[in-house]
Design a protein around this motif. Sequence first.
Motif, PDB file in Angstrom:
ATOM      1  N   THR A   1      -0.952   1.867 -14.490  1.00  0.00           N
ATOM      2  CA  THR A   1      -1.027   2.156 -13.056  1.00  0.00           C
ATOM      3  C   THR A   1      -2.147   3.140 -12.747  1.00  0.00           C
ATOM      4  OG1 THR A   1       0.610   3.905 -13.313  1.00  0.00           O
ATOM      5  CG2 THR A   1       1.426   1.761 -12.653  1.00  0.00           C
ATOM      6  N   ALA A   2      -2.619   3.890 -13.741  1.00  0.00           N
ATOM      7  CA  ALA A   2      -3.724   4.815 -13.497  1.00  0.00           C
ATOM      8  C   ALA A   2      -4.371   5.161 -14.831  1.00  0.00           C
ATOM      9  CB  ALA A   2      -3.216   6.089 -12.825  1.00  0.00           C
ATOM     10  N   ARG A   3      -5.637   5.565 -14.774  1.00  0.00           N
ATOM     11  CA  ARG A   3      -6.326   5.968 -15.989  1.00  0.00           C
ATOM     12  C   ARG A   3      -6.894   7.356 -15.820  1.00  0.00           C
ATOM     13  NH1 ARG A   3      -9.371   0.803 -17.893  1.00  0.00           N
ATOM     14  NH2 ARG A   3      -8.094  -0.753 -16.889  1.00  0.00           N
ATOM     15  N   PHE A   4      -6.789   8.138 -16.870  1.00  0.00           N
ATOM     16  CA  PHE A   4      -7.434   9.448 -16.895  1.00  0.00           C
ATOM     17  C   PHE A   4      -8.181   9.494 -18.212  1.00  0.00           C
ATOM     18  CE2 PHE A   4      -3.091   9.517 -15.398  1.00  0.00           C
ATOM     19  CZ  PHE A   4      -3.213   9.965 -14.103  1.00  0.00           C
TER      20      PHE A   4
ATOM     21  N   SER B   1      -6.873  -4.802   2.356  1.00  0.00           N
ATOM     22  CA  SER B   1      -5.523  -4.536   1.873  1.00  0.00           C
ATOM     23  C   SER B   1      -4.710  -5.833   1.799  1.00  0.00           C
ATOM     24  CB  SER B   1      -4.889  -3.444   2.742  1.00  0.00           C
ATOM     25  OG  SER B   1      -3.691  -3.854   3.301  1.00  0.00           O
TER      26      SER B   1
ATOM     27  N   LEU C   1     -11.860  -5.312  -2.688  1.00  0.00           N
ATOM     28  CA  LEU C   1     -12.887  -4.435  -2.118  1.00  0.00           C
ATOM     29  C   LEU C   1     -14.236  -5.138  -1.978  1.00  0.00           C
ATOM     30  CD1 LEU C   1     -12.049  -1.107  -4.008  1.00  0.00           C
ATOM     31  CD2 LEU C   1     -11.725  -1.562  -1.578  1.00  0.00           C
ATOM     32  N   LEU C   2     -14.521  -6.058  -2.900  1.00  0.00           N
ATOM     33  CA  LEU C   2     -15.852  -6.675  -2.903  1.00  0.00           C
ATOM     34  C   LEU C   2     -15.956  -7.910  -2.011  1.00  0.00           C
ATOM     35  CD1 LEU C   2     -16.899  -6.641  -6.686  1.00  0.00           C
ATOM     36  CD2 LEU C   2     -17.828  -5.256  -4.832  1.00  0.00           C
TER      37      LEU C   2
ATOM     38  N   TYR D   1      -5.797  -7.686  -1.336  1.00  0.00           N
ATOM     39  CA  TYR D   1      -5.148  -7.087  -2.502  1.00  0.00           C
ATOM     40  C   TYR D   1      -3.730  -7.638  -2.647  1.00  0.00           C
ATOM     41  CZ  TYR D   1      -3.159  -3.368  -5.436  1.00  0.00           C
ATOM     42  OH  TYR D   1      -2.534  -2.669  -6.422  1.00  0.00           O
TER      43      TYR D   1
ATOM     44  N   GLU E   1      -7.807  -5.322  -7.158  1.00  0.00           N
ATOM     45  CA  GLU E   1      -8.374  -4.319  -6.268  1.00  0.00           C
ATOM     46  C   GLU E   1      -9.884  -4.457  -6.171  1.00  0.00           C
ATOM     47  OE1 GLU E   1      -7.251  -0.300  -7.090  1.00  0.00           O
ATOM     48  OE2 GLU E   1      -8.170   0.412  -5.232  1.00  0.00           O
TER      49      GLU E   1
ATOM     50  N   VAL F   1      -1.655  11.893  -3.613  1.00  0.00           N
ATOM     51  CA  VAL F   1      -1.542  11.938  -2.160  1.00  0.00           C
ATOM     52  C   VAL F   1      -0.724  10.766  -1.648  1.00  0.00           C
ATOM     53  CG1 VAL F   1      -3.709  13.159  -1.841  1.00  0.00           C
ATOM     54  CG2 VAL F   1      -3.692  10.679  -1.751  1.00  0.00           C
TER      55      VAL F   1
ATOM     56  N   TYR G   1     -15.349   0.241 -13.158  1.00  0.00           N
ATOM     57  CA  TYR G   1     -15.024   1.490 -12.489  1.00  0.00           C
ATOM     58  C   TYR G   1     -13.617   1.469 -11.903  1.00  0.00           C
ATOM     59  CZ  TYR G   1     -15.258   5.632  -9.722  1.00  0.00           C
ATOM     60  OH  TYR G   1     -14.986   6.869  -9.217  1.00  0.00           O
ATOM     61  N   VAL G   2     -13.286   0.373 -11.205  1.00  0.00           N
ATOM     62  CA  VAL G   2     -12.004   0.312 -10.496  1.00  0.00           C
ATOM     63  C   VAL G   2     -10.848   0.064 -11.474  1.00  0.00           C
ATOM     64  CG1 VAL G   2     -10.679  -0.933  -8.729  1.00  0.00           C
ATOM     65  CG2 VAL G   2     -13.108  -0.446  -8.374  1.00  0.00           C
TER      66      VAL G   2
ATOM     67  N   VAL H   1     -18.129  -1.645  -4.250  1.00  0.00           N
ATOM     68  CA  VAL H   1     -16.745  -1.483  -3.779  1.00  0.00           C
ATOM     69  C   VAL H   1     -16.625  -0.354  -2.749  1.00  0.00           C
ATOM     70  CG1 VAL H   1     -15.578  -2.412  -5.805  1.00  0.00           C
ATOM     71  CG2 VAL H   1     -16.203  -0.007  -5.768  1.00  0.00           C
TER      72      VAL H   1
ATOM     73  N   LEU I   1     -21.685   1.852  -5.851  1.00  0.00           N
ATOM     74  CA  LEU I   1     -21.058   0.613  -6.307  1.00  0.00           C
ATOM     75  C   LEU I   1     -20.630  -0.158  -5.068  1.00  0.00           C
ATOM     76  CD1 LEU I   1     -18.628   1.654  -9.209  1.00  0.00           C
ATOM     77  CD2 LEU I   1     -20.584   0.115  -9.404  1.00  0.00           C
TER      78      LEU I   1
ATOM     79  N   SER J   1     -18.498  -2.755 -11.080  1.00  0.00           N
ATOM     80  CA  SER J   1     -17.423  -2.381 -10.147  1.00  0.00           C
ATOM     81  C   SER J   1     -16.062  -2.489 -10.824  1.00  0.00           C
ATOM     82  CB  SER J   1     -17.447  -3.294  -8.919  1.00  0.00           C
ATOM     83  OG  SER J   1     -18.665  -3.156  -8.232  1.00  0.00           O
TER      84      SER J   1
ATOM     85  N   ASP K   1       0.836  -1.211   0.000  1.00  0.00           N
ATOM     86  CA  ASP K   1       0.000   0.000   0.000  1.00  0.00           C
ATOM     87  C   ASP K   1       0.865   1.253   0.000  1.00  0.00           C
ATOM     88  OD1 ASP K   1      -2.528  -0.928  -0.217  1.00  0.00           O
ATOM     89  OD2 ASP K   1      -2.952  -0.981   1.932  1.00  0.00           O
TER      90      ASP K   1
ATOM     91  N   VAL L   1     -10.401   3.940  -3.850  1.00  0.00           N
ATOM     92  CA  VAL L   1      -9.855   3.319  -5.067  1.00  0.00           C
ATOM     93  C   VAL L   1      -8.458   3.878  -5.321  1.00  0.00           C
ATOM     94  CG1 VAL L   1     -10.164   3.105  -7.566  1.00  0.00           C
ATOM     95  CG2 VAL L   1     -12.120   2.925  -6.036  1.00  0.00           C
ATOM     96  N   ARG L   2      -7.479   2.964  -5.385  1.00  0.00           N
ATOM     97  CA  ARG L   2      -6.072   3.370  -5.477  1.00  0.00           C
ATOM     98  C   ARG L   2      -5.792   4.328  -6.627  1.00  0.00           C
ATOM     99  NH1 ARG L   2      -6.032  -1.396  -2.997  1.00  0.00           N
ATOM    100  NH2 ARG L   2      -4.414  -1.818  -1.480  1.00  0.00           N
ATOM    101  N   ALA L   3      -6.362   4.017  -7.805  1.00  0.00           N
ATOM    102  CA  ALA L   3      -6.055   4.863  -8.961  1.00  0.00           C
ATOM    103  C   ALA L   3      -6.535   6.295  -8.719  1.00  0.00           C
ATOM    104  CB  ALA L   3      -6.685   4.295 -10.228  1.00  0.00           C
TER     105      ALA L   3
ATOM    106  N   ARG M   1      -4.121   7.949  -6.383  1.00  0.00           N
ATOM    107  CA  ARG M   1      -2.857   8.273  -7.039  1.00  0.00           C
ATOM    108  C   ARG M   1      -3.008   9.476  -7.960  1.00  0.00           C
ATOM    109  NH1 ARG M   1      -1.061   2.563  -6.744  1.00  0.00           N
ATOM    110  NH2 ARG M   1      -2.394   2.066  -8.479  1.00  0.00           N
ATOM    111  N   GLN M   2      -4.191   9.592  -8.580  1.00  0.00           N
ATOM    112  CA  GLN M   2      -4.437  10.763  -9.428  1.00  0.00           C
ATOM    113  C   GLN M   2      -4.277  12.053  -8.645  1.00  0.00           C
ATOM    114  OE1 GLN M   2      -8.353  10.422 -11.062  1.00  0.00           O
ATOM    115  NE2 GLN M   2      -7.749   8.887 -12.516  1.00  0.00           N
TER     116      GLN M   2
ATOM    117  N   PHE N   1       1.592   4.419  -2.990  1.00  0.00           N
ATOM    118  CA  PHE N   1       1.329   5.855  -2.859  1.00  0.00           C
ATOM    119  C   PHE N   1       2.603   6.677  -2.718  1.00  0.00           C
ATOM    120  CE2 PHE N   1      -2.644   3.941  -1.218  1.00  0.00           C
ATOM    121  CZ  PHE N   1      -3.442   4.361  -2.262  1.00  0.00           C
TER     122      PHE N   1
END
Lengths: 519, 334
Positions: free
Chosen positions: A457-460, A128, A86-87, A131, A82, B273, A76-77, B145, B143, A73, A9, B264-266, B269-270, A13
């Motif tokens: 690692t991330a989406r925008f 966690s 979470l679920l 995960y 992950e 923090v 979205y995630v 989650v 959702l 879910s 974790d 949600v990790r992503a 991270r956006q 971050f």
Amino acid sequence: MKGFAELLDALGFASGRNAKLALMAHWLGETADPDRGWGLAALTGELDLPAVKPALVRALIEAEVDPVLFRLSYDYVGDLAETVALLWPHREEGEVPSLGETVEVLQALTRSSAPAVLRSMLSRMDSSQRYALIKLATGALRVGAGARLARQAFANRFGVDVEVVEELWHGVAAPYAELFAWGAGKGPRPDLEAKPLFRPFMLAHPLEAPESLDLAAFSAEWKWDGIRAMAVCRSGEKRLYSRDGNDISGSFPEIVAALDQDLVLDGELLVRGVDGTVGSFNALQQRLGRKSVGAALMRDYPVFLRAYDLLFDGSEDVRGLPLEVRRERLQAIVAGLDAERFDFSHGLQAETLEALAELRGSPPDPAIEGLMLKRRTSAYVAGRKAGLWYKWKRDARVADCVLMYAQRGHGKRSSFYSDFTFGAWQGETLLPVGKAYFGFTDAELKWLDAWVRAHTTARFGPVREVEKALVLEVAFDSIATSKRHKSGLAMRFPRISRIRQDKPAAEADTVDMLRGMVI
Amino acid sequence: MVADRIGWLKAEPRGIYLPGADAWVDPSQPVARAIVTHGHSDHARGGHGMVWATAETLAITAARYGPQPGGMRLAYGEKVEIEGVGVSLHPAGHVLGSAQVRLERDGAVVVVSGDYKRAHDPTCAPFEVVPCDVFITEATFGLPVFVHPPAGAEIARALARLRASEGRCLLIGAYALGKAQRVIALLREGGWERPIYLHGAVEKLCALYQAHGVELGELRPVAGVKADALVGEVVIAPPSALQDRWSRRLPDPITAMASGWMMVRARARQRGVELPLVISDHAGWDELTRTLLEVRPREVWVTHGRDDALVHWCGLHQMKARALHLVGREDEDE
């Protein structure tokens, strides 16, 4: 497992190499054997747990949660581990196993026992830990910390030289009890003399000021555009290693098979072209990254190793000898090897800088990318030491950059991630220096697309941020200063000239180097 | 059909509309008559003719947009009639003064819940279950989650990190209205008795909360305090300030963000923090579904958020539900 989950974790971050190093080093120091060893194996990608595949995890969650709610879910995630973490319902009280126990259980799993065991473990853990368990079991930690960084953390924690750790690494196995004992000063350095170990490469600096070089002290060779490789034969055991210490024997079995005496050679892997020339890097890429190759590939893309240095002559470590002496021995050894698979990288004669520059400007083979200048008296030392080896590239307008973001293309490329933003290093951070959306073949595009999807690692929106792990060689017409980008640079006509799977991201070029190319 | 009996209410893209009374609930543009659930800017806007809301919501609106004429103060549970529609406000547990709107006419009851939560919040009145025929809910965290952990545990985690970090301060990004004050109150409950330092953008609303009797302890502005003096302290700032040059004045801050999205990790991270704190002022999945089971309306209307999953869940539980797709509701900073 609790501590390892917290580490993952925190790594997720943490921003920056130093923060990650500190977290890993702290964890390695706080954790007992064998847990820390298994953790190190996971962080360096050495754990292989074949019984748990993502499809199994997916099947398990779909039996727990309404499939529509799961799908929404997951959409979205965006990450299976992950989403499941979470679920998953926490149902069973009871001890959560340690990391070591968890790995033991996972290693003993079979396809038929895996579902019930995994279900029960997940039910006892918190989110966690779930995960961490799924990431561990499916072998995809993705914490943005590569194998080299994890070994650096080990070295930092125990105050040992990372190059020594690199050297020992291929001779020890998880959970590395003897390595930790040595690190903690409670045991001898693991004795790996009789093993075919990887030896860290000696690297070159780019030549910044040719006119200030004392030419007489240096010898020159062509710099070939292939894959740096180390051929190792020890007590009959043979290996071929790539630059970052990965065992690539499986991709080039004919080289390994042709090793018939104890030695360690440093050289360039090349594909034989027609009429004695060298094939393109593209041809070489057909062979890279495969666990095994068939007869057709070996026939169509015949490879050989052009040797330029000798580290071990039989069992004798010759790294302390001067370059000239090593090269003499090397030439004699190569003469006795299978000529189809090995040849000697000959020195170039140039008395003056002008003569050298002329050679560099008109090389006899397109697979030459410049010159290497090596101090005649230099010992073979790991890493990049000042004043010993220089590379003087022919066309300076190429840079090795790290892929940072990918965006979906348009039209026929709409399903592919085909617009790539890449960066160069400034200290320990990457700054974007450009964006390219061509230069690659269709096959390479497919490969890049798959890589992006597997390393997100991330989406925008339409953009994915990827793990900073893939080096792209970017060619461009020129580079200029610009206020539009944070790096202060803008490339003209950038294109991806090559995918450098063989190069670790940490060794990509720097913003300062690029700034030096501004005209 | 319930809908046949409530022709007096319409769900328009711009908000919930009462044609007979020509009144809107949380309209996104200035109108003659508005009923406003709470003070967040995507629900409360300036420039309406008449505004029915709690005293706290009217005070918050005035603090944000300047004095507004036409305020009609309603206490929780107090009933008024607007052109034949019975209107009353009931606590929603979202922020100070936040309310659900209960509307009644022709024997049918509709509750517009606005934004709400069921989790513990020392700064506002807890959510009240109001029986109704139609329950209009949001689904920001719709959702499964999003099952937010107890906020107190998140605060304890943040304080533990601060105590274990030498030479640093704890910088918590929190939305200026509601989240910032709740985080401060939770810090006090968690035993943090030192003064808490504020970014300028949260000062005014903290003062407003205190003026309404919410205990926040000693608060000080960050402005003018030397970096050395902030080591070991807690600083509250709006989320936009986290990555801003403003934060450079702080001594090596542990950058935290208090938001339900931090689950949600992503998403965490956006925001860049280091310490995501899952503290939400909107109902999580468990709170949404528990509320629907307790209210047991004949129909559920979902205004915005992840409505498809919540509508699907209602189907699984034999509840009639539909999505309204209201526009202009923001969920970015939550």
